[in-house]
Design a protein around this motif. Sequence first.
Motif, PDB file in Angstrom:
ATOM      1  N   PRO A  66       0.877  -1.259  -0.037  1.00 53.69           N
ATOM      2  CA  PRO A  66       0.081   0.014   0.043  1.00 53.69           C
ATOM      3  C   PRO A  66       0.934   1.229   0.003  1.00 53.69           C
ATOM      4  CG  PRO A  66       0.173  -0.825   2.267  1.00 53.69           C
ATOM      5  CD  PRO A  66       1.020  -1.921   1.184  1.00 53.69           C
ATOM      6  N   ARG A  67       0.317   2.520  -0.364  1.00 48.40           N
ATOM      7  CA  ARG A  67       0.842   3.620  -0.225  1.00 48.40           C
ATOM      8  C   ARG A  67       0.870   4.023   1.185  1.00 48.40           C
ATOM      9  NH1 ARG A  67       0.021   9.258   1.614  1.00 48.40           N
ATOM     10  NH2 ARG A  67      -1.926   9.330   0.819  1.00 48.40           N
ATOM     11  N   PRO A  68       2.450   4.065   1.671  1.00 57.01           N
ATOM     12  CA  PRO A  68       2.698   4.540   2.866  1.00 57.01           C
ATOM     13  C   PRO A  68       1.697   5.740   3.626  1.00 57.01           C
ATOM     14  CG  PRO A  68       4.623   5.189   1.692  1.00 57.01           C
ATOM     15  CD  PRO A  68       3.439   4.401   0.790  1.00 57.01           C
ATOM     16  N   GLU A  69       1.606   5.635   4.736  1.00 56.66           N
ATOM     17  CA  GLU A  69       1.204   6.807   5.622  1.00 56.66           C
ATOM     18  C   GLU A  69       2.225   7.402   6.599  1.00 56.66           C
ATOM     19  OE1 GLU A  69      -2.158   7.700   4.642  1.00 56.66           O
ATOM     20  OE2 GLU A  69      -2.394   5.897   3.631  1.00 56.66           O
ATOM     21  N   VAL A  70       1.756   8.617   7.003  1.00 56.23           N
ATOM     22  CA  VAL A  70       2.453   9.255   8.075  1.00 56.23           C
ATOM     23  C   VAL A  70       2.722   8.427   9.482  1.00 56.23           C
ATOM     24  CG1 VAL A  70       3.024  11.251   9.095  1.00 56.23           C
ATOM     25  CG2 VAL A  70       2.190  11.521   6.961  1.00 56.23           C
ATOM     26  N   GLY A  71       1.395   8.109   9.920  1.00 50.76           N
ATOM     27  CA  GLY A  71       1.602   7.441  11.100  1.00 50.76           C
ATOM     28  C   GLY A  71       1.713   8.295  12.400  1.00 50.76           C
ATOM     29  N   ARG A  72       1.093   7.871  13.744  1.00 52.08           N
ATOM     30  CA  ARG A  72       1.414   8.481  14.891  1.00 52.08           C
ATOM     31  C   ARG A  72       2.001   7.952  15.928  1.00 52.08           C
ATOM     32  NH1 ARG A  72      -1.977  12.979  15.207  1.00 52.08           N
ATOM     33  NH2 ARG A  72      -3.460  13.496  13.475  1.00 52.08           N
ATOM     34  N   GLY A  73       2.169   6.527  15.824  1.00 51.13           N
ATOM     35  CA  GLY A  73       3.004   5.753  17.044  1.00 51.13           C
ATOM     36  C   GLY A  73       3.422   4.476  16.351  1.00 51.13           C
ATOM     37  N   ALA A  74       3.750   3.726  17.327  1.00 53.07           N
ATOM     38  CA  ALA A  74       4.524   2.247  17.016  1.00 53.07           C
ATOM     39  C   ALA A  74       4.225   1.489  18.519  1.00 53.07           C
ATOM     40  CB  ALA A  74       5.711   2.333  16.357  1.00 53.07           C
ATOM     41  N   SER A  75       4.501   0.240  18.055  1.00 53.13           N
ATOM     42  CA  SER A  75       4.775  -0.721  19.274  1.00 53.13           C
ATOM     43  C   SER A  75       5.447  -2.114  18.736  1.00 53.13           C
ATOM     44  CB  SER A  75       3.605  -1.017  20.095  1.00 53.13           C
ATOM     45  OG  SER A  75       3.733  -2.182  20.810  1.00 53.13           O
ATOM     46  N   THR A  76       6.461  -2.368  19.320  1.00 53.51           N
ATOM     47  CA  THR A  76       7.359  -3.609  18.740  1.00 53.51           C
ATOM     48  C   THR A  76       6.409  -4.769  18.853  1.00 53.51           C
ATOM     49  OG1 THR A  76       8.089  -3.963  21.098  1.00 53.51           O
ATOM     50  CG2 THR A  76       9.457  -2.637  19.584  1.00 53.51           C
ATOM     51  N   ALA A  77       5.132  -4.857  19.610  1.00 50.10           N
ATOM     52  CA  ALA A  77       4.315  -5.746  19.969  1.00 50.10           C
ATOM     53  C   ALA A  77       3.340  -5.998  18.523  1.00 50.10           C
ATOM     54  CB  ALA A  77       3.772  -5.944  21.230  1.00 50.10           C
ATOM     55  N   THR A  78       3.357  -4.948  17.912  1.00 50.41           N
ATOM     56  CA  THR A  78       2.064  -4.921  16.821  1.00 50.41           C
ATOM     57  C   THR A  78       2.644  -4.263  15.733  1.00 50.41           C
ATOM     58  OG1 THR A  78       1.376  -2.652  17.805  1.00 50.41           O
ATOM     59  CG2 THR A  78       0.327  -4.753  18.648  1.00 50.41           C
ATOM     60  N   LEU A  79       3.860  -4.402  15.390  1.00 46.70           N
ATOM     61  CA  LEU A  79       4.360  -3.809  13.886  1.00 46.70           C
ATOM     62  C   LEU A  79       4.026  -4.506  12.811  1.00 46.70           C
ATOM     63  CD1 LEU A  79       8.181  -2.954  14.861  1.00 46.70           C
ATOM     64  CD2 LEU A  79       6.469  -1.384  14.262  1.00 46.70           C
ATOM     65  N   PRO A  80       3.289  -4.106  11.963  1.00 47.32           N
ATOM     66  CA  PRO A  80       3.005  -4.693  10.578  1.00 47.32           C
ATOM     67  C   PRO A  80       3.972  -5.255   9.967  1.00 47.32           C
ATOM     68  CG  PRO A  80       1.965  -2.321  10.822  1.00 47.32           C
ATOM     69  CD  PRO A  80       3.283  -2.475  11.698  1.00 47.32           C
ATOM     70  N   ALA A  81       3.578  -5.824   8.664  1.00 45.66           N
ATOM     71  CA  ALA A  81       4.525  -6.529   7.976  1.00 45.66           C
ATOM     72  C   ALA A  81       5.473  -5.158   7.361  1.00 45.66           C
ATOM     73  CB  ALA A  81       4.092  -7.130   6.757  1.00 45.66           C
ATOM     74  N   PRO A  82       6.799  -5.473   7.085  1.00 48.17           N
ATOM     75  CA  PRO A  82       7.442  -4.301   6.528  1.00 48.17           C
ATOM     76  C   PRO A  82       7.088  -3.218   5.749  1.00 48.17           C
ATOM     77  CG  PRO A  82       9.004  -6.304   6.830  1.00 48.17           C
ATOM     78  CD  PRO A  82       7.442  -6.707   7.030  1.00 48.17           C
ATOM     79  N   LEU A  83       6.550  -3.854   4.452  1.00 46.27           N
ATOM     80  CA  LEU A  83       5.982  -2.968   3.579  1.00 46.27           C
ATOM     81  C   LEU A  83       4.672  -2.122   3.690  1.00 46.27           C
ATOM     82  CD1 LEU A  83       7.294  -4.793   0.132  1.00 46.27           C
ATOM     83  CD2 LEU A  83       8.262  -3.040   1.521  1.00 46.27           C
ATOM     84  N   ASP A  84       3.957  -2.484   5.110  1.00 46.59           N
ATOM     85  CA  ASP A  84       2.772  -2.003   5.374  1.00 46.59           C
ATOM     86  C   ASP A  84       2.855  -1.056   6.432  1.00 46.59           C
ATOM     87  OD1 ASP A  84       1.706  -3.800   3.709  1.00 46.59           O
ATOM     88  OD2 ASP A  84       1.125  -5.497   5.147  1.00 46.59           O
ATOM     89  N   ARG A  85       4.261  -0.647   6.954  1.00 44.90           N
ATOM     90  CA  ARG A  85       4.535   0.266   7.949  1.00 44.90           C
ATOM     91  C   ARG A  85       4.444   1.456   7.514  1.00 44.90           C
ATOM     92  NH1 ARG A  85       9.651  -3.161  10.429  1.00 44.90           N
ATOM     93  NH2 ARG A  85       8.527  -5.140  10.847  1.00 44.90           N
ATOM     94  N   THR A  86       4.047   2.414   8.342  1.00 45.82           N
ATOM     95  CA  THR A  86       3.784   3.874   8.443  1.00 45.82           C
ATOM     96  C   THR A  86       5.326   4.457   8.367  1.00 45.82           C
ATOM     97  OG1 THR A  86       3.538   4.140  10.819  1.00 45.82           O
ATOM     98  CG2 THR A  86       1.648   3.953   9.298  1.00 45.82           C
ATOM     99  N   LEU A  87       5.410   5.800   7.809  1.00 49.74           N
ATOM    100  CA  LEU A  87       6.756   6.508   8.037  1.00 49.74           C
ATOM    101  C   LEU A  87       7.151   6.486   9.654  1.00 49.74           C
ATOM    102  CD1 LEU A  87       7.900   7.850   5.694  1.00 49.74           C
ATOM    103  CD2 LEU A  87       7.284  10.087   6.919  1.00 49.74           C
ATOM    104  N   PHE A  88       6.315   6.708  10.690  1.00 52.05           N
ATOM    105  CA  PHE A  88       6.684   6.397  11.812  1.00 52.05           C
ATOM    106  C   PHE A  88       7.233   5.324  12.312  1.00 52.05           C
ATOM    107  CE2 PHE A  88       6.430   6.300  16.402  1.00 52.05           C
ATOM    108  CZ  PHE A  88       6.430   7.480  16.920  1.00 52.05           C
ATOM    109  N   GLU A  89       6.589   4.120  12.101  1.00 52.20           N
ATOM    110  CA  GLU A  89       6.891   2.631  12.184  1.00 52.20           C
ATOM    111  C   GLU A  89       8.227   2.455  11.911  1.00 52.20           C
ATOM    112  OE1 GLU A  89       2.499   0.833  12.725  1.00 52.20           O
ATOM    113  OE2 GLU A  89       3.291   0.994  10.867  1.00 52.20           O
TER     114      GLU A  89
END
Length: 456
Positions: A254-277
Amino acid sequence: MPPPSQPNGERRPRAMVIDHAWRGLGPLAQSLSGPGGAPLTRTVKLIVLPLIVRPALRPELSADFLGPEQAARLDELIRESGTRLAATAQWFTLLKRTRRALGIVAGNPQDLYFQRCFELATEHGAPSAGADAMARAVVEDVADTADGRTVEALKSYLADAARRSRLDGELATAWESRPPAPAADPSAAVALAAEVLDACGAPDRTGNAPAYASMIEAGLGGLFGRALWEHANGAWGRDDLPTHLGLTVRQVPPRPEVGRGASTATLPAPLDRTLFERLFVVLQSSARREELPTVPELVGREARRSCAPLGLNDESLRVAVVLGGRLAVGLDPLGTGEHTPGRTAAHRAVNSRWRREASVLRARRMTVSPRPDPDGGVLDALAQDLRTPWAAYMRRLWVRLHGRDVRDAPLEDLASAWAVLDGVARSVMMDHRARVRSALRTLSAAPAPAAGPRSA
């Protein structure tokens, strides 16, 4: 003489030698050890290997498996450093106490202070008179050096609404202006990858393999990544696997989003991550943040990188994704022989090492046993992970390559590429071993079920 428990002539994993020598130090370095007495992963990564073993000066100790003489030398080095390590542990305890007193919460204390504590122990020994002032100076210096390179700074930077809107527009424009997918079949890149992986098993693999250089020059990594944007399939010779191998949970990234937060326990697959993640992982895992650009520059670079093929800018790192995928689909730790097209020398090396693991041998017995899992499914789930080892492998490989891309560290020759590919395989194997051991400890500590009534 070889360390105890090592039969003459037998090669032992370097990690095992380090663990054995470390435990021989006793409780002196407790703050650098885990609950079971083994050295923490960061202790090995940040202190033992770079500051005590120093493989660059002692190349005979750089191998993952050591002969008796090399194992004895490594054991000796660690034991000789016992006093200095004990002082390092004391300095670390003092620096953590000072950090709390100053109200500093940014960053992982082990990443920030381990190497500085070893330097203090080397120069001053254990903390003594004047140590409090020295500890304060070090903590404040580290905080100043890492300023602008923390997760908190990233969160603050991306909290600005106008900045977020501008970044979102930049991401949309970059995504829409991507080059079109190539007409070439991505399986062509995969076929050449097999040739490269075969060279990884050759004695002269320390130089540039022509096929590896050809893949980079032809831009096959970028072509492969662009093909993923068009839902390309069948590249690996297996109909049951998507070409992206789990780098995204979507059909296409998907097209990456900016994002607001992240957690090591719930990180998405690499190419699905936001800029923040994406940047969260970089900032969390960096031992030397002072080598990173400041957050504004990191964000700007990552916005461009996230819209590049495979989410990477450097072509040698993209090629490494293709090589890793070709290796990953042939991983067969259980030795089932299922879905393993075109084995290469690299596959034989990694699979044979993995199959010697005691945890794998137990998992193999469990997967072929007709009896139900007696422990409620805990170990059975771990055994099933070995049926799809490519998932964990590709996720960890991408993170490692992404970290290199952020630091402008390409893989310039086959030796450096193979070191990363093989290192990720070892890391996945060691992680699985640790999870099996943890499950076994939990099961052994659980109370036995009460016996039911007995009939006459």
